[in-house]
Write a protein that holds these residues in place. Structure first.
Motif, PDB file in Angstrom:
ATOM      1  N   ALA A   1       0.852  -1.187   0.000  1.00 55.42           N
ATOM      2  CA  ALA A   1       0.000   0.000   0.000  1.00 55.42           C
ATOM      3  C   ALA A   1       0.891   1.241   0.000  1.00 55.42           C
ATOM      4  O   ALA A   1       2.052   1.173   0.420  1.00 55.42           O
ATOM      5  CB  ALA A   1      -0.901   0.002   1.235  1.00 55.42           C
ATOM      6  N   PRO A   2       0.380   2.392  -0.427  1.00 54.79           N
ATOM      7  CA  PRO A   2       1.208   3.591  -0.475  1.00 54.79           C
ATOM      8  C   PRO A   2       1.556   4.170   0.898  1.00 54.79           C
ATOM      9  O   PRO A   2       2.464   4.986   1.018  1.00 54.79           O
ATOM     10  CB  PRO A   2       0.375   4.582  -1.287  1.00 54.79           C
ATOM     11  N   VAL A   3       0.855   3.740   1.938  1.00 53.34           N
ATOM     12  CA  VAL A   3       1.098   4.224   3.295  1.00 53.34           C
ATOM     13  C   VAL A   3       0.512   3.202   4.270  1.00 53.34           C
ATOM     14  O   VAL A   3      -0.427   2.473   3.926  1.00 53.34           O
ATOM     15  CB  VAL A   3       0.476   5.632   3.505  1.00 53.34           C
ATOM     16  N   ALA A   4       1.075   3.129   5.469  1.00 57.37           N
ATOM     17  CA  ALA A   4       0.537   2.260   6.523  1.00 57.37           C
ATOM     18  C   ALA A   4       0.103   3.138   7.693  1.00 57.37           C
ATOM     19  O   ALA A   4       0.787   4.098   8.032  1.00 57.37           O
ATOM     20  CB  ALA A   4       1.589   1.259   6.984  1.00 57.37           C
ATOM     21  N   ALA A   5      -1.026   2.813   8.295  1.00 55.00           N
ATOM     22  CA  ALA A   5      -1.528   3.562   9.452  1.00 55.00           C
ATOM     23  C   ALA A   5      -1.394   2.679  10.688  1.00 55.00           C
ATOM     24  O   ALA A   5      -1.995   1.610  10.773  1.00 55.00           O
ATOM     25  CB  ALA A   5      -2.972   3.983   9.244  1.00 55.00           C
ATOM     26  N   PHE A   6      -0.572   3.128  11.639  1.00 52.02           N
ATOM     27  CA  PHE A   6      -0.266   2.378  12.852  1.00 52.02           C
ATOM     28  C   PHE A   6      -0.785   3.083  14.097  1.00 52.02           C
ATOM     29  O   PHE A   6      -0.993   4.300  14.098  1.00 52.02           O
ATOM     30  CB  PHE A   6       1.255   2.303  13.053  1.00 52.02           C
ATOM     31  N   PHE A   7      -0.900   2.308  15.181  1.00 50.50           N
ATOM     32  CA  PHE A   7      -1.049   2.884  16.511  1.00 50.50           C
ATOM     33  C   PHE A   7      -0.218   2.036  17.458  1.00 50.50           C
ATOM     34  O   PHE A   7       0.028   0.860  17.209  1.00 50.50           O
ATOM     35  CB  PHE A   7      -2.511   3.004  16.954  1.00 50.50           C
ATOM     36  N   GLU A   8       0.217   2.644  18.533  1.00 53.01           N
ATOM     37  CA  GLU A   8       1.110   1.982  19.480  1.00 53.01           C
ATOM     38  C   GLU A   8       0.422   1.789  20.816  1.00 53.01           C
ATOM     39  O   GLU A   8      -0.328   2.656  21.267  1.00 53.01           O
ATOM     40  CB  GLU A   8       2.383   2.830  19.650  1.00 53.01           C
ATOM     41  N   VAL A   9       0.622   0.627  21.412  1.00 54.44           N
ATOM     42  CA  VAL A   9       0.173   0.333  22.773  1.00 54.44           C
ATOM     43  C   VAL A   9       1.285  -0.430  23.475  1.00 54.44           C
ATOM     44  O   VAL A   9       2.210  -0.952  22.839  1.00 54.44           O
ATOM     45  CB  VAL A   9      -1.146  -0.481  22.820  1.00 54.44           C
TER      46      VAL A   9
ATOM     47  N   VAL B   1       4.102  -2.371  21.073  1.00 53.00           N
ATOM     48  CA  VAL B   1       3.684  -3.043  19.851  1.00 53.00           C
ATOM     49  C   VAL B   1       2.958  -2.012  18.998  1.00 53.00           C
ATOM     50  O   VAL B   1       2.206  -1.185  19.510  1.00 53.00           O
ATOM     51  CB  VAL B   1       2.787  -4.282  20.138  1.00 53.00           C
ATOM     52  N   HIS B   2       3.247  -2.018  17.709  1.00 56.54           N
ATOM     53  CA  HIS B   2       2.557  -1.149  16.756  1.00 56.54           C
ATOM     54  C   HIS B   2       1.600  -2.034  15.970  1.00 56.54           C
ATOM     55  O   HIS B   2       2.011  -3.009  15.331  1.00 56.54           O
ATOM     56  CB  HIS B   2       3.546  -0.471  15.809  1.00 56.54           C
ATOM     57  N   LEU B   3       0.333  -1.703  16.027  1.00 56.97           N
ATOM     58  CA  LEU B   3      -0.714  -2.440  15.326  1.00 56.97           C
ATOM     59  C   LEU B   3      -1.261  -1.572  14.199  1.00 56.97           C
ATOM     60  O   LEU B   3      -1.185  -0.338  14.258  1.00 56.97           O
ATOM     61  CB  LEU B   3      -1.838  -2.811  16.298  1.00 56.97           C
ATOM     62  N   TYR B   4      -1.837  -2.203  13.198  1.00 58.92           N
ATOM     63  CA  TYR B   4      -2.397  -1.476  12.069  1.00 58.92           C
ATOM     64  C   TYR B   4      -3.811  -1.006  12.401  1.00 58.92           C
ATOM     65  O   TYR B   4      -4.659  -1.802  12.801  1.00 58.92           O
ATOM     66  CB  TYR B   4      -2.421  -2.361  10.823  1.00 58.92           C
ATOM     67  N   ILE B   5      -4.055   0.280  12.222  1.00 60.24           N
ATOM     68  CA  ILE B   5      -5.363   0.852  12.519  1.00 60.24           C
ATOM     69  C   ILE B   5      -6.459   0.124  11.744  1.00 60.24           C
ATOM     70  O   ILE B   5      -7.541  -0.130  12.273  1.00 60.24           O
ATOM     71  CB  ILE B   5      -5.389   2.365  12.239  1.00 60.24           C
TER      72      ILE B   5
END
Length: 145
Positions: A37-45, A89-93
């Protein structure tokens, strides 16, 4: 915050009982290639506030110290962990059951953005990632050049 998510086929699932830290778009080559994909959207917990509730994901390491977690059945990218982010851990939104619950706050590795990918928001653009004294500043995923 209580969040849940899953892969495309539903085998790999997770639950989070804790606050979301960082959330944003990553434009680095490694994340783009991992997601196709052209970009990845992550969030961290924090790792101790997240648990796998379905099948444990498969893992892959291209870069020493960095592990990508994905569904071994359908291939959905699920998470990213790295030695330089101990306890995180970084998970994908997009894997969230309610992806609207987490809003990206910035664009990291903006210097690697694909020139045809037009960003039309007012979020901060950061070259690299975070503190200039950390390895993560040089690259979120430590891609091989």
């Amino acid at each position: 915050m209580s969040l849940t998510g899953r892969c495309f086929c539903g085998d790999v699932r997770f639950a989070i009982d804790g606050p979301v830290g960082w959330a944003g778009y990553c434009h680095c080559d490694s994340c783009r290639r991992n997601c196709a994909a052209p970009v990845a959207a992550f969030f961290e917990v924090k790792l101790d506030q997240m648990r796998w509730t379905g099948t444990t994901p498969a893992t892959y390491q291209k870069t020493p110290g960095a592990t990508r977690h994905f569904c071994g059945r359908c291939g959905t990218p699920m998470a990213f962990t790295a030695e330089w982010y101990p306890g995180d851990v970084h998970l994908y939104i997009a894997t969230l059951d309610r992806p609207d619950a987490v809003l990206p706050q910035n664009h990291v590795h903006a210097e690697e953005r694909l020139p045809w990918f037009d960003i039309r928001d007012d979020l901060p653009r950061i070259d690299g990632f975070g503190d200039p004294d950390t390895p993560a500043r040089r690259s979120l995923c430590q891609p091989e050049g």
